[in-house]
Design a protein around this motif. Structure first.
Motif, mmCIF file in Angstrom:
data_model
loop_
_atom_site.group_PDB
_atom_site.id
_atom_site.type_symbol
_atom_site.label_atom_id
_atom_site.label_comp_id
_atom_site.label_asym_id
_atom_site.label_seq_id
_atom_site.Cartn_x
_atom_site.Cartn_y
_atom_site.Cartn_z
ATOM 1 N N VAL A 1 19.935 76.785 36.534
ATOM 2 C CA VAL A 1 19.739 75.821 37.728
ATOM 3 C C VAL A 1 19.377 74.272 37.037
ATOM 4 C CG1 VAL A 1 18.006 75.672 39.540
ATOM 5 C CG2 VAL A 1 18.597 77.892 38.955
ATOM 6 N N SER A 2 19.995 73.640 37.786
ATOM 7 C CA SER A 2 19.857 72.214 37.509
ATOM 8 C C SER A 2 19.748 71.366 38.810
ATOM 9 C CB SER A 2 20.942 71.780 36.608
ATOM 10 O OG SER A 2 22.376 71.914 37.095
ATOM 11 N N GLY A 3 19.356 70.121 38.517
ATOM 12 C CA GLY A 3 19.252 69.147 39.764
ATOM 13 C C GLY A 3 20.248 68.214 39.650
ATOM 14 N N VAL A 4 19.826 67.071 40.373
ATOM 15 C CA VAL A 4 20.584 65.936 40.437
ATOM 16 C C VAL A 4 19.736 64.722 40.164
ATOM 17 C CG1 VAL A 4 22.360 64.653 42.055
ATOM 18 C CG2 VAL A 4 22.140 67.019 42.050
ATOM 19 N N ALA A 5 20.429 63.730 39.562
ATOM 20 C CA ALA A 5 19.766 62.570 39.222
ATOM 21 C C ALA A 5 20.826 61.371 39.561
ATOM 22 C CB ALA A 5 19.207 62.577 37.939
ATOM 23 N N VAL A 6 20.164 60.148 39.577
ATOM 24 C CA VAL A 6 21.160 59.050 39.638
ATOM 25 C C VAL A 6 21.317 58.632 38.060
ATOM 26 C CG1 VAL A 6 21.189 56.535 40.259
ATOM 27 C CG2 VAL A 6 20.242 58.186 41.759
ATOM 28 N N ASN A 7 22.867 58.916 38.169
ATOM 29 C CA ASN A 7 23.502 58.544 36.896
ATOM 30 C C ASN A 7 23.555 56.838 36.683
ATOM 31 O OD1 ASN A 7 24.832 58.900 34.393
ATOM 32 N ND2 ASN A 7 26.949 59.039 35.151
ATOM 33 N N GLN A 8 24.042 56.121 37.704
ATOM 34 C CA GLN A 8 24.475 54.631 37.681
ATOM 35 C C GLN A 8 24.209 54.091 39.106
ATOM 36 O OE1 GLN A 8 27.917 54.524 35.171
ATOM 37 N NE2 GLN A 8 28.923 53.984 37.100
ATOM 38 N N VAL A 9 24.285 53.068 39.171
ATOM 39 C CA VAL A 9 24.361 52.177 40.516
ATOM 40 C C VAL A 9 25.624 51.253 40.205
ATOM 41 C CG1 VAL A 9 23.328 50.602 42.006
ATOM 42 C CG2 VAL A 9 21.945 52.264 40.976
ATOM 43 N N ILE A 10 26.634 51.455 41.319
ATOM 44 C CA ILE A 10 27.865 50.701 40.977
ATOM 45 C C ILE A 10 27.686 49.751 42.040
ATOM 46 C CG2 ILE A 10 29.219 52.603 40.046
ATOM 47 C CD1 ILE A 10 30.560 52.762 42.722
ATOM 48 N N VAL A 11 28.359 48.463 41.636
ATOM 49 C CA VAL A 11 28.370 47.382 42.534
ATOM 50 C C VAL A 11 29.858 47.261 42.866
ATOM 51 C CG1 VAL A 11 28.097 44.893 42.805
ATOM 52 C CG2 VAL A 11 26.492 46.324 41.675
ATOM 53 N N ASP A 12 30.129 47.074 43.890
ATOM 54 C CA ASP A 12 31.708 46.942 44.716
ATOM 55 C C ASP A 12 32.091 45.639 44.111
ATOM 56 O OD1 ASP A 12 33.831 46.972 46.073
ATOM 57 O OD2 ASP A 12 32.862 46.745 48.066
ATOM 58 N N ASP A 13 33.194 45.650 43.513
ATOM 59 C CA ASP A 13 33.883 44.410 43.085
ATOM 60 C C ASP A 13 35.040 43.866 43.840
ATOM 61 O OD1 ASP A 13 35.527 46.376 42.197
ATOM 62 O OD2 ASP A 13 35.674 45.816 40.202
ATOM 63 N N ARG A 14 35.247 44.622 45.252
ATOM 64 C CA ARG A 14 36.304 43.891 45.835
ATOM 65 C C ARG A 14 36.138 42.846 46.373
ATOM 66 N NH1 ARG A 14 36.661 48.516 50.432
ATOM 67 N NH2 ARG A 14 34.339 48.100 50.290
#
Length: 132
Positions: A57-70
């Motif tokens: 069993v595993s969970g979820v964590a925030v891996n990274q925050v991405i910033v929109d570059d459009r």
């Protein structure tokens, strides 16, 4: 739960800054989103559950925050203080309807986690009541 809370916080930040044309970094606000990744170190309960069920069993964590570059949306507003020499103002490329739907999804996922924790707590309480 922490991952969904972080996602909800970024979505609210996006909605709050949907019309922000000037930031300290320069230019309009840039939309942010999170990338989730599997997190095997969920806690002591998961290790107990793994040993009892014989599964992983595993969970979820925030891996990274991405910033929109459009490129930002450009609107013709010649009287605006942030207008360029041609009268265009750069606005964040944010769709409030899309972010509201994402926020509702994050909220429902968070509520589902709370319900699961409450169910486990109730089962443990009922098990303890049986031993009395």
């Amino acid at each position: 739960m922490a991952a969904q809370r972080a996602r909800a916080e970024l979505l609210v930040e996006n909605l709050a800054n949907a019309e922000t044309t000037r930031t300290p970094e320069g230019g309009p606000y840039r939309r942010k989103d999170v990338i989730f990744a599997e997190d095997p170190s969920v806690g002591s309960f998961s290790s107990e559950l793994n040993s009892a069920l014989g599964s992983n069993v595993s969970g979820v964590a925030v891996n990274q925050v991405i910033v929109d570059d459009r490129e930002p949306d450009r609107r013709y507003l010649p009287g605006h203080p942030d207008a360029d020499k041609d009268g265009y103002v750069s606005f964040p490329k944010i769709n409030p309807a899309e972010d509201m739907v994402d926020l509702m999804g994050a909220s429902r996922n968070y509520e589902a986690n709370v319900a699961a924790i409450s169910a486990v707590k109730d089962m443990i309480q009922k098990s303890l009541d049986l031993f009395r």
